[in-house]
Design an enzyme around this catalytic site. Structure first.
Site, PDB file in Angstrom:
ATOM      1  N   GLY A   1       0.971  -0.809  -0.177  1.00 24.86           N
ATOM      2  CA  GLY A   1       0.254   0.150  -0.282  1.00 24.86           C
ATOM      3  C   GLY A   1       0.637   1.290  -0.067  1.00 24.86           C
ATOM      4  O   GLY A   1       0.318   2.196  -0.811  1.00 24.86           O
TER       5      GLY A   1
ATOM      6  N   LYS B   1      -2.747   2.865  -4.446  1.00 25.53           N
ATOM      7  CA  LYS B   1      -3.070   4.125  -3.688  1.00 25.53           C
ATOM      8  C   LYS B   1      -2.157   5.157  -4.116  1.00 25.53           C
ATOM      9  O   LYS B   1      -2.648   6.107  -3.631  1.00 25.53           O
ATOM     10  CB  LYS B   1      -3.379   3.309  -2.329  1.00 25.53           C
ATOM     11  CG  LYS B   1      -4.302   2.306  -2.096  1.00 25.53           C
ATOM     12  CD  LYS B   1      -5.336   2.428  -2.641  1.00 25.53           C
ATOM     13  CE  LYS B   1      -7.048   2.054  -2.325  1.00 25.53           C
ATOM     14  NZ  LYS B   1      -6.907   0.952  -2.199  1.00 25.53           N
TER      15      LYS B   1
ATOM     16  N   HIS C   1     -12.774   4.954  -4.664  1.00 22.77           N
ATOM     17  CA  HIS C   1     -12.544   3.730  -4.055  1.00 22.77           C
ATOM     18  C   HIS C   1     -13.299   2.352  -4.312  1.00 22.77           C
ATOM     19  O   HIS C   1     -13.958   2.495  -2.975  1.00 22.77           O
ATOM     20  CB  HIS C   1     -11.863   3.906  -2.602  1.00 22.77           C
ATOM     21  CG  HIS C   1     -10.906   2.908  -2.088  1.00 22.77           C
ATOM     22  ND1 HIS C   1     -11.275   2.950  -0.637  1.00 22.77           N
ATOM     23  CD2 HIS C   1      -9.977   1.752  -2.942  1.00 22.77           C
ATOM     24  CE1 HIS C   1     -10.445   2.050  -0.169  1.00 22.77           C
ATOM     25  NE2 HIS C   1      -9.702   0.921  -1.228  1.00 22.77           N
TER      26      HIS C   1
ATOM     27  N   SER D   1     -11.501   0.518   3.473  1.00 23.99           N
ATOM     28  CA  SER D   1     -10.241  -0.977   3.643  1.00 23.99           C
ATOM     29  C   SER D   1     -11.067  -1.712   4.136  1.00 23.99           C
ATOM     30  O   SER D   1     -11.131  -1.541   5.463  1.00 23.99           O
ATOM     31  CB  SER D   1      -9.396  -0.951   3.574  1.00 23.99           C
ATOM     32  OG  SER D   1      -8.514   0.689   3.713  1.00 23.99           O
TER      33      SER D   1
ATOM     34  N   CYS E   1     -13.741  -3.830   4.674  1.00 21.08           N
ATOM     35  CA  CYS E   1     -14.941  -3.637   5.238  1.00 21.08           C
ATOM     36  C   CYS E   1     -15.786  -4.523   4.963  1.00 21.08           C
ATOM     37  O   CYS E   1     -17.502  -3.901   4.283  1.00 21.08           O
ATOM     38  CB  CYS E   1     -15.950  -1.579   4.877  1.00 21.08           C
ATOM     39  SG  CYS E   1     -14.820  -0.942   6.593  1.00 21.08           S
TER      40      CYS E   1
ATOM     41  N   THR F   1     -13.645  -5.926  -1.553  1.00 24.31           N
ATOM     42  CA  THR F   1     -13.204  -7.687  -2.168  1.00 24.31           C
ATOM     43  C   THR F   1     -14.138  -8.782  -1.720  1.00 24.31           C
ATOM     44  O   THR F   1     -15.310  -9.442  -2.827  1.00 24.31           O
ATOM     45  CB  THR F   1     -12.094  -8.254  -1.809  1.00 24.31           C
ATOM     46  OG1 THR F   1     -11.482  -7.233  -1.767  1.00 24.31           O
ATOM     47  CG2 THR F   1     -12.372  -8.941  -3.096  1.00 24.31           C
TER      48      THR F   1
ATOM     49  N   ALA G   1      -2.866  -9.176   6.007  1.00 22.21           N
ATOM     50  CA  ALA G   1      -1.924  -9.842   5.755  1.00 22.21           C
ATOM     51  C   ALA G   1      -2.651 -10.360   4.099  1.00 22.21           C
ATOM     52  O   ALA G   1      -4.103  -9.673   4.447  1.00 22.21           O
ATOM     53  CB  ALA G   1      -2.037 -11.802   6.540  1.00 22.21           C
ATOM     54  N   ARG G   2      -1.965 -10.390   3.727  1.00 19.30           N
ATOM     55  CA  ARG G   2      -3.226 -10.514   1.963  1.00 19.30           C
ATOM     56  C   ARG G   2      -2.625 -11.376   1.102  1.00 19.30           C
ATOM     57  O   ARG G   2      -1.811 -12.093   1.781  1.00 19.30           O
ATOM     58  CB  ARG G   2      -1.538  -8.567   1.556  1.00 19.30           C
ATOM     59  CG  ARG G   2      -2.655  -7.998   1.710  1.00 19.30           C
ATOM     60  CD  ARG G   2      -3.654  -6.948   2.542  1.00 19.30           C
ATOM     61  NE  ARG G   2      -3.916  -5.858   2.682  1.00 19.30           N
ATOM     62  CZ  ARG G   2      -4.330  -4.972   2.186  1.00 19.30           C
ATOM     63  NH1 ARG G   2      -5.309  -4.864   1.193  1.00 19.30           N
ATOM     64  NH2 ARG G   2      -5.140  -3.559   3.413  1.00 19.30           N
TER      65      ARG G   2
ATOM     66  N   ARG H   1     -18.537   0.041   8.517  1.00 16.70           N
ATOM     67  CA  ARG H   1     -18.463  -0.805   9.019  1.00 16.70           C
ATOM     68  C   ARG H   1     -19.406   0.400  10.359  1.00 16.70           C
ATOM     69  O   ARG H   1     -18.167   1.213  11.234  1.00 16.70           O
ATOM     70  CB  ARG H   1     -17.399  -0.653   9.698  1.00 16.70           C
ATOM     71  CG  ARG H   1     -16.974  -1.577  10.945  1.00 16.70           C
ATOM     72  CD  ARG H   1     -15.360  -2.172  11.104  1.00 16.70           C
ATOM     73  NE  ARG H   1     -15.326  -2.818  10.244  1.00 16.70           N
ATOM     74  CZ  ARG H   1     -14.886  -3.895  10.387  1.00 16.70           C
ATOM     75  NH1 ARG H   1     -14.731  -4.839  11.409  1.00 16.70           N
ATOM     76  NH2 ARG H   1     -14.704  -4.603   8.745  1.00 16.70           N
TER      77      ARG H   1
HETATM   78  C1  OXD Z   1      -6.399  -0.827   1.614  1.00 19.22           C
HETATM   79  C2  OXD Z   1      -6.210  -1.447   0.093  1.00 19.22           C
HETATM   80  O1  OXD Z   1      -5.451  -0.387   1.436  1.00 19.22           O
HETATM   81  O2  OXD Z   1      -7.166  -1.644  -0.930  1.00 19.22           O
HETATM   82  O3  OXD Z   1      -7.099   0.414   0.610  1.00 19.22           O
HETATM   83  O4  OXD Z   1      -5.578  -1.510   0.360  1.00 19.22           O
HETATM   84 MN    MN Z   2      -8.902  -0.359  -1.236  1.00 16.37          MN
END
Ligand code: OXD
Ligand code: MN
Length: 614
Positions: A213, A220, A239, A262, A264, A267, A378-379, A410
């Site tokens: 990020g 971003k 966004h 992010s 919330c 995805t 974690a991603r 949220r």
């Molecule tokens: C965020 C992302 O933090 O999409 O918004 O990674």
């Molecule tokens: Mn995002």
């Protein structure tokens, strides 16, 4: 530093500005080697090998899977260290972190001096948005991190060919990233982490950080440059996710965009089983020839939060994460070369490697906090094309027609699970009033209520008034989509009032509303679903009995809480400059409607059944 083969790749672009940029930052950063990558399969393989050679990633047991770790203090977007550079008397909204342009440039250039000594500078070309599209923006990335390069090769479309067609134009974004001094392969000088956004030159510098990020320029960082560009023109950069909603048996696709802060549910909404995904994070929206709104995904991949991805709540993503394909995990727990994360519905090992190094249950971090097995932020990084539900229009250069926009936050106390706005202006007000609790996607305390208009506050680089005005203008010159707001996080006695999977019901209800298949109940804050329609949907989709009590608890209008929220929102906007009068009108009208209902029903919380009698 650059051999002939690499130089030839640059020369082929016929773009002196590109050459100037590469020369300028190679002189400053002093790498020992410069490699120019065109996005060919050979060049992509070069990066796939380099990540292991540099020890920025390690192989896991499933073919194609690898893991990357960021430093202990580099686990989220760092808002304090991220600044928009301003000159003279330029001003932005209070919540946006800014710095004096001259001073910040001097500071960052001094940090960049020699920062790539002994390292390899990678020069890469990408296209934000589909190639060959009027939406697209070319972007040049310079980095010394093979992990950043690898991530970008997955998440973004290659742009070397686009650059060739630019006839030497300077109209592109550029990003210079340096990991800085490394210890055990992670950036060590976290005090000197800096992310500086220079709107004047369409460029961003980021140093002493690896967390994507902060380091992946195209994500971003490019989003901020695009917001600036869009707001000086007649389009939007948002966004938002983009998905095709396809109700079973109806043979139609209705495209939805959704803005959520992010972590919330953005995805996971785009990944609801049975639907199609176009994008999960950043969109460009433009008016089509017929006056309607069209959107493209700026990206072609996902950098998604992995916490709570499990076979029950997110079956599609889960399956993708446990089967062979090109995939980077970050900041998870690794034991026996297998990945583990929080909320995966599996017993986690007691020991392994994680973002703090060798880890055992109960270990305490350098800041005195207990180290969880995996980081909450974690991603995973994958290509959308790898997903079974990738939409056919993912790369469509014309974008897709947007029928619905959702704003979601949220919000444990105030907003019902789904509400339809009265019209575009009311929808803009709903988006502009979004409040959400902070999450671990950014460094700092989680769970603090924050005003996050259109879920974009962290990335805003233009004054809030100008941004809201651009939305109002855009909608009035367009045949606008219908705007809804959702809230998956409503609580009573500290317990969620909804199952995670309920969001599919709200989605199908919104889709049906767009096609005039459901009625609705008018309340002071917008239209809410009728009990019978939701009961029918719960039965048809989940074979579940949805009770009147559950409906009543979820959809009651909490007048006092809503009035308090309005108060907070109005205070914030009154402190801003040049907020369009339309927004204040919307605030006043909503307050009047709420006060009238309070008087009529003589209650703080009014049941939806009361409103349905009208
Ligand atoms: C965020 C992302 O933090 O999409 O918004 O990674
Ligand atoms: Mn995002």
């Amino acid at each position: 530093m650059m051999d002939e083969k690499n130089r030839a790749k640059l020369d082929k672009l016929n773009n002196q500005y590109v050459i100037d940029i590469v020369e300028r930052y190679s002189k400053l950063c002093k790498p020992s080697k410069i490699t120019v990558l065109t996005g060919s399969e050979e060049d992509k393989n070069y990066i796939r090998e380099l990540v292991f050679k540099n020890k920025e990633e390690a192989r896991l047991s499933t073919p194609g899977h690898s893991v990357h770790f960021d430093g202990y203090y580099d686990q989220g977007r760092d808002k304090e260290k991220t600044k928009v550079l301003l000159s003279g008397d330029e001003r932005l909204s209070k919540s946006i972190n800014t710095g004096d342009r001259d001073k910040c440039l001097e500071e960052i250039f001094s940090l960049m001096d020699g920062i790539m000594k002994g390292r390899e500078m990678l020069v890469m070309f990408f296209c934000l948005g589909p190639t060959g599209s009027r939406f697209a923006i070319p972007a040049l990335q310079i980095t010394d991190s093979a992990y950043v390069a690898h991530s970008e090769n997955i998440i973004y479309r290659q742009g070397y060919e686009e650059f060739k067609h630019m006839n030497g134009s300077k109209d592109f974004f550029h990003f210079v990233h340096a990991s800085g001094e490394l210890e055990n392969s992670v950036s060590r000088n976290h005090e000197n982490k800096r992310i500086y956004i220079d709107l004047k030159e369409n460029r961003v510098f980021s140093v002493n950080t690896q967390y994507a990020g902060n380091s992946v320029g195209l994500k971003k960082l490019a989003m901020r440059l695009a917001i600036n560009k869009a707001n000086h023109s007649d389009w939007l950069c948002e966004h938002m996710f983009l998905m095709g909603v396809e109700p079973e048996g109806k043979k139609r696709t209705t495209y939805f965009c959704g803005a959520f802060p992010s972590a919330c549910g953005k995805t996971s909404t785009a990944m609801i089983p049975g639907q199609k995904i176009v994008g999960d994070d950043i969109l460009y929206l433009r008016r089509g020839a017929d006056g309607k709104m069209f959107a493209v995904n700026v990206e072609q991949g996902i950098f998604g939060i992995i916490q709570d991805v499990n076979p029950i709540d997110d079956p599609l993503i889960y399956h993708t994460l446990v089967t062979p394909r090109e995939l980077i995990f970050s900041n998870i727990l690794v034991a026996d070369n297998n990945p583990y994360w929080l909320g995966m519905e599996k017993t986690l090992p007691e020991a392994g490697i994680n973002y703090a190094g060798h880890w055992k249950t109960g270990n305490i971090g350098p800041d005195g906090n207990e180290i969880l097995p995996a980081h909450k932020n974690a991603r995973y990084t994958i290509k959308i094309q790898e997903l079974p539900n990738a939409d056919v229009n993912l790369h469509n250069p014309d974008g897709v027609l947007v029928s619905v926009i959702i704003y979601g936050g949220r919000d444990p106390h105030t907003s019902p699970p789904v509400v339809q706005s009265f019209d575009w202006q009311h929808g803009v007000f709903i988006g502009a009033s979004l409040e959400s609790e902070t999450t671990s996607a950014t460094i700092g305390q989680a769970g603090v209520r924050k005003h996050d208009p259109m879920a974009i506050i962290d990335f805003l680089v233009v004054p809030l008034g100008a941004y809201i005005n651009n939305h109002l203008k855009f909608g009035s010159a367009t045949k606008p989509p219908i705007v809804f707001t959702t809230n998956y996080f409503l609580k009573e006695n500290d317990k969620y009032l909804n199952e995670k999977t309920d969001k599919k019901i709200w989605l199908l209800w919104m889709e049906g509303r767009f096609h005039n298949e459901y009625g609705a109940i008018k309340t002071p804050i917008g239209f809410i679903p009728k009990f019978e329609d939701l009961r029918g949907l719960f039965k048809a989709v989940f074979k579940k009995e949805y009770s009147r009590e559950a409906y009543e608890r979820q959809f009651s209008i909490k007048i006092t809480n809503l009035l308090e929220k309005l108060e907070r929102i109005e205070t914030i906007y009154k402190e801003e400059h040049d907020i369009p009068q339309e927004l204040f009108d919307q605030i006043h009208q909503q307050r009047e409607r709420l006060l009238k209902a309070k008087e009529k029903y003589a209650k703080e919380v009014v049941s939806p059944f009361e409103f349905s009698k009208n």
